[in-house]
Design a protein around this motif. Structure first.
Motif, PDB file in Angstrom:
ATOM      1  N   LEU A   3     -10.344 -21.509 -96.007  1.00 53.82           N
ATOM      2  CA  LEU A   3     -11.192 -21.846 -97.148  1.00 53.82           C
ATOM      3  C   LEU A   3     -11.753 -20.586 -97.795  1.00 53.82           C
ATOM      4  N   ARG A   4     -12.121 -19.618 -96.959  1.00 50.06           N
ATOM      5  CA  ARG A   4     -12.674 -18.381 -97.522  1.00 50.06           C
ATOM      6  C   ARG A   4     -11.598 -17.599 -98.269  1.00 50.06           C
ATOM      7  N   ILE A   5     -10.374 -17.610 -97.714  1.00 51.11           N
ATOM      8  CA  ILE A   5      -9.261 -16.956 -98.424  1.00 51.11           C
ATOM      9  C   ILE A   5      -9.043 -17.628 -99.775  1.00 51.11           C
ATOM     10  N   LEU A   6      -9.061 -18.958 -99.745  1.00 53.78           N
ATOM     11  CA  LEU A   6      -8.812 -19.708-100.973  1.00 53.78           C
ATOM     12  C   LEU A   6      -9.897 -19.418-102.007  1.00 53.78           C
ATOM     13  N   SER A   7     -11.133 -19.314-101.538  1.00 52.15           N
ATOM     14  CA  SER A   7     -12.197 -19.052-102.513  1.00 52.15           C
ATOM     15  C   SER A   7     -12.086 -17.621-103.041  1.00 52.15           C
ATOM     16  N   ALA A   8     -11.596 -16.701-102.207  1.00 59.44           N
ATOM     17  CA  ALA A   8     -11.352 -15.343-102.701  1.00 59.44           C
ATOM     18  C   ALA A   8     -10.250 -15.351-103.761  1.00 59.44           C
TER      19      ALA A   8
END
Lengths: 238, 245
Positions: A3-8
């Motif tokens: 999820l953090r990768i996706l938000s990045a």
């Protein structure tokens, strides 16, 4: 983590015209059908699709949607991978405390998510257009949702493929030409057998069961994604 | 001018471009090879039917979109790593740079068209149509298709010089080319839509393909093509001449 990768990734595509294209595609497809039905209203509504107005509209939207998806996903994958290519920042991205698998699947998931948004907009736009054209409120939701989301699921191998190619090649002319060729070939795919992956998003097969095309698409999509992943984790980046 | 042409040549030779030239003629060739049926076995090769079939694949979407890819390609080396500043700080005028880039785009389109013709001739001759090649129709079709790409190349070169992303100019191209699928069938609107002109220009005028806008006098098509070319080229050139690089 994913999820953090996706938000990045979502942060990276801001102000890059990518969201603009995600909206432009559905608006273009529905808008063209609006012009098509508007100009030939008497012929299409009065004669051809008189007994099944919604069915006719949905069919026409899908005919345009699938080729647009084919080329749209190629352009999208190229723009998403282009962020790193243009600034020569693959090394920088991969130097972060994330695995290569996460970076690659992050890009893939971003493409998937954005195209899902586009597909949903096509469905919503079709409903609006049908109501504006005066087709009444007896909307066949089941037919509409299948007509929009089944092709999206069956086209997953190509999302994985274009993501792979766009990440691999610095010169985006190559992946984009593959994408253009894919769109054109898909329009002639009716002549080929059911094994032909470019035919799946049209949901046409000998068994007349759209779900077979969807299942093939999803299964093969995973294969292509895995192949791309296996290549990317070993690849030398500049 | 000659030095500019030589430097452009240096940039594109040995690049992926030579592979790209083969894609559309190659796929059209496959359709021609397997799609064309002789009316009676052993009869003459149906040249114009083959041309129509291959044109449907080659000219409706491929040719307009490839023109955009070529335009983005000739600008690629300048967008990568500040090449525009370097190129324009040399003793060359912007007008000449722009014209030479345009010539290269149209040159690549010309090569694509010649390969298309070569593939068609190869298939026809292999299938026994060598004796009666309708040269004027074939050359006319390929040549008119090239002319019809002039306005498209001009617009794509303009957006390709403006945006550093490779895919963004292509997105513009796609936005205008996708409607071809609907516009081609409309006798009222197709003649005035620049992106469908390559298809109209290349389609032979016989063999049951004379529906929709496919029977137009070439004068109408020519004025639409040339009119939009002048507008797009002058617009792009005026922009490039003033652009901050």
């Amino acid at each position: 983590m994913s999820l953090r990768i996706l938000s990045a990734e979502l942060l990276k595509i801001r102000r890059k015209f990518i969201w603009f294209l995600i909206f432009l595609g559905p608006i273009g497809v529905v808008g063209l059908q609006a012009v098509n039905f508007g100009l030939r209203y008497d012929y299409l509504v009065g004669k051809v699709y008189r007994d099944d107005l919604w069915g006719g509209l949905i069919e026409n939207v899908t005919i345009l949607m699938v080729p647009t998806l084919f080329i749209g996903l190629a352009i999208l994958a190229s723009m998403v991978a282009g962020i790193e290519h243009q600034t020569n920042s693959w090394k920088q991205t991969l130097a972060l405390p994330v695995t290569r698998t996460q970076v690659f699947t992050g890009k893939f998931l971003l493409n998937l998510l954005l195209l899902l948004v586009s597909t949903t907009l096509v469905a919503a736009g079709t409903i609006v257009l049908g109501i504006v054209l005066g087709f009444g409120t007896g909307i066949p939701y089941g037919v509409l949702l299948k007509a929009c989301y089944y092709p999206f699921l069956a086209i997953v191998p190509f999302i994985a493929l274009q993501n792979w190619l766009s990440v691999t090649f610095q010169n985006q002319a190559f992946p984009l030409t593959v994408g253009i060729a894919g769109m054109v070939v898909s329009m002639f795919s009716i002549r080929f057998g059911d094994w032909f992956p470019w035919k799946w998003p049209y949901l046409i097969n000998a068994a007349k069961e759209p779900l077979y095309s969807v299942a093939c698409g999803l299964a093969f999509g995973l294969v292509v994604l895995a192949a791309g992943l296996a290549h990317f984790v070993r690849k030398d980046v500049k | 001018m000659l030095a500019l042409i030589r430097s452009e040549w240096l940039k594109i030779r040995r690049s992926v471009i030579w592979l790209l030239l083969l894609v559309s003629p190659g796929l059209a060739g496959l359709i021609g090879l397997f799609g064309v049926r002789e009316e009676q076995p052993g009869g003459p090769f149906p040249w114009l039917i083959a041309l129509a079939l291959m044109t449907a694949l080659h000219a409706m979407l491929f040719l307009p979109l490839l023109t955009g890819v070529y335009a983005a390609l000739v600008c690629r080396y300048e967008h990568a790593g500040g090449g525009w500043k370097q190129l324009l700080s040399l003793p060359v005028t912007r007008t000449r740079v722009y014209i030479v880039k345009f010539l290269f785009v149209m040159g690549l389109v010309a090569l694509t068209q010649l390969l298309f013709l070569a593939v068609l001739l190869l298939i026809g001759t292999a299938k026994g149509g060598g004796g009666a090649i309708p040269w004027s129709e074939l050359l006319g079709s390929v040549g008119r298709g090239w002319l019809a790409c002039l306005p498209l190349a001009a617009l794509q070169l303009a957006v390709s010089t403006a945006w550093s992303s490779f895919a963004a100019p292509l997105a513009v191209n796609v936005v205008f080319t996708i409607p071809n699928m609907l516009v081609a069938n409309s006798a009222d609107y197709a003649p005035y839509y620049p992106w469908v002109q390559p298809l109209l220009a290349m389609m032979p005028h016989q063999n049951g393909y004379d529906f929709g806008a496919f029977t137009l006098p070439s004068l109408t098509l020519l004025s639409v093509v040339m009119g939009s070319f002048v507008v797009f080229f002058l617009g792009g050139w005026a922009y490039f001449a003033r652009k901050a690089v």
